[in-house]
Design an enzyme around this catalytic site. Sequence first.
Site, PDB file in Angstrom:
ATOM      1  CG  ASP A 108      -1.856   1.099   1.328  1.00 32.61           C
ATOM      2  OD1 ASP A 108      -2.640   1.238   0.383  1.00 32.61           O
ATOM      3  OD2 ASP A 108      -1.839   1.851   2.328  1.00 32.61           O
ATOM      4  CD  GLU A 147      -2.067   2.266  -3.531  1.00 35.84           C
ATOM      5  OE1 GLU A 147      -3.247   2.530  -3.804  1.00 35.84           O
ATOM      6  OE2 GLU A 147      -1.660   2.243  -2.359  1.00 35.84           O
TER       7      GLU A 147
END
Lengths: 712, 103
Positions: free
Chosen positions: A355, A392
Amino acid sequence: MSTQDIRERIDAFPTHRIGPYRVRAGRPFPYGATPVPGGVNFSVYSDGATTMSLVLFEKGATRPSAELEFPPEFRIGSVYAMTVFELDTENLEYGFRADGPFDPERGDRFDAGQVLSDPYARLISGREVWGREPDWDNVYHYRAQVLNDDFDWDGDRPLRIPAEDLVIYETHVRGFTRHTSSKVSAPGTYAGMREKIPYLRELGINCLELLPVFEFDELDNPRTDPVTGERLYNYWGYNTVSFFAPKAGYAATGPFGMQADEFKSLVKELHKAGIEVVLDVVFNHTAEGNEQGPTISFRGLDNATYYMLTPRGEYYNFSGTGNTVNCNHPVVRDFVLSCLRHWVAEYHIDGFRFDLAAILDRAPDGTPLPNPPLLEQLAYDPVLRHTKLIAEAWDAAGLYQVGNFPNYGRWSEWNGKYRDAVRRFVKGEPGLVGELATRMAGSPDLYQGRTSSASVNFITAHDGFTLADLVSYNDKHNEANGEDNNDGANDNNSWNCGEEGPSASAHVRELRMRQMKNLLTILLTSQGIPMILAGDEVGRTQLGNNNTYCQDNDLSWFDWELVKANADLLDFARALIAFRHAHPVLRSSDHPTGTDRVGSGYPDVSWHGVRAWAPDWAGHGRVLAMMRCGRHAKGGSVADDHVYVAVNAHWESHDLELPTLPDGQRWHLFADTGTAVHRLGGEPELEHPGRFHLGAHSSVVLVGRAAHRTTP
Amino acid sequence: MAFDVTLRINDKVATIQLTGELDASTAGEFHATVGRAAGEGAVELVIRAEQLDYLSSAGLRSLVFARQKMGDEVRIAIVGASEPVARTIRLAGFDHSIDLVDA
């Protein structure tokens, strides 16, 4: 000396006594609590503490049963290590108490009034049942426990599926089976998910990507639903409390402390079904938040080591959540690496999706590093050597690295540019034919010199509209989140097909169905790794909410009634996934070049428009066709058919001229999003070999092969 | 009910009868009994659990221990476990390495 005496280890004897407890100096590594002969070795790092104590609780007791201060001779460097003998580990909860300066400007926030959770705890108690309100007056909320790693893996080995062959399915442990329609024996748990493995197998995915499963606190959201007044949760779980511990509230056996076994059992059964497991991991921030947040662990052990701080000791906030983990501090790098090794070695995890991964390449002062040591270390680590690493590749402070994330030949990226281009093309925006071709070819403009599996292609993910909502809403509808619809992304590139939200019009509903199929068709025939959001294959809706991080209810949960209600869409998705698995020409690891590299007489990829060999790259084109020559499959190493995919995003139908096939081969219809999908190998030959009438807002997939091949 | 464990071996089939609560304080006794059964070369281990009132996480781990101690060739069956005990075994995934059998 008896045989028994010889077998006894000499380190199994205490040397000190603290109160009634018999102890000896421990080993600094591994950190955390490790069962050793006769006792448990506790080890914790703190550079700035003046004293450190091990705090012991009987399970569930509000007050500690003992506090054992580490004698000075038990400290090695900045590590406090002690072996405590004769502990009943099943009834033991432990933490640490660190004393030291409270001087925020210098980065120190020690607080001897707090019992701190072990950052390396393998098991956490205190949140065993999802959503159950705890005793907020408890002095110690997230209690570290000792774990015995004695799971029977039954010979389980990593599947090591080549990255380019993956079809990823992104889902949430609780949301997947929490809905009453799931009919599993323990809804919303690892065990419940295990019961749905046959569904996943039938769908054809071979990689399950789970939203965060590290222990987090779903109760840390103070908001309520503005209409119903019901409490809102931190449902997604992007607020890690403990990085080595599986979330107990996701385990039906959490109340028995069996969450590790239950999760391992899920992984083992998924592997048996040929499905890898990728975890969504959050190393960019923690649940401690900024200076207003709770002191759980890192802040009280060594604030200045674990968090990025300004020269005045304030928290940098590159994650948008208050604090940012100091990932490239040597001690924190070691923590991240140990954590990932733990999940691979102990839980047989196959890969990780990071993330806001751009934060992982920031220096302690926040500046991006050209050669970030953490990313390099993860790429070359011996234990992580064959795991998938997916970034990401952006963060909340504007660092956008899609296409240039430091990758060391190992990292893949969520391709946000793919998502945007496909959405915009399918909704009918002009001027995107060229970019769509680039995206379908694996985005060589972004990933030149890397394999095409550098690109994780996706159209929807947990964050944003679902596929059904992407074709049903022009605008987000997040009122239920209690932030006056100000949260969530505004740039959705969605189109409601003529009416906002649910529609009684058969025409609108039929158009939406076709649009969903068009999007799935592009996703599953593009080069790169496709990722599907769970439920999109059955048209799951969130009623226009594009940020359901706090919605632990029907908005987020997988409604299994849709499996029947939208059986047509599910059949289509299953067929397309099977088609992808059956056609290696779609899964080559090298980017196509548009040239003939194997002497087949055809380029590996060619582009077409309404006229064969004449793509319309001009501004207003809304038709693109791609042909892949099967002789080029996997670099020419395997044989495959020709595959032709055409997408018409125009509101008018078009008669497509088809490219000519080699002698004796004919075009066969696999799928037309406006009509039907056919059984693999049973595709009917086209009536008119040279042309195809493609309806408005429709796509077609054709297979070129010998005309009279018999099928089993 | 006080914990009790007995072992009977008949034609290479070892039967362990459990009574009371199997937890951290009693698991050691169970382990020793499993060890004796393994030492006798049993080819099947039957654990009679009709009188077992409670199985803690340490008790569940004892079943893992039994699996590892007896070896892969030995069938292990738990007979007559109460529904809460059987459910916990199933949810934790232990039913894949041992057989749960109704009494």
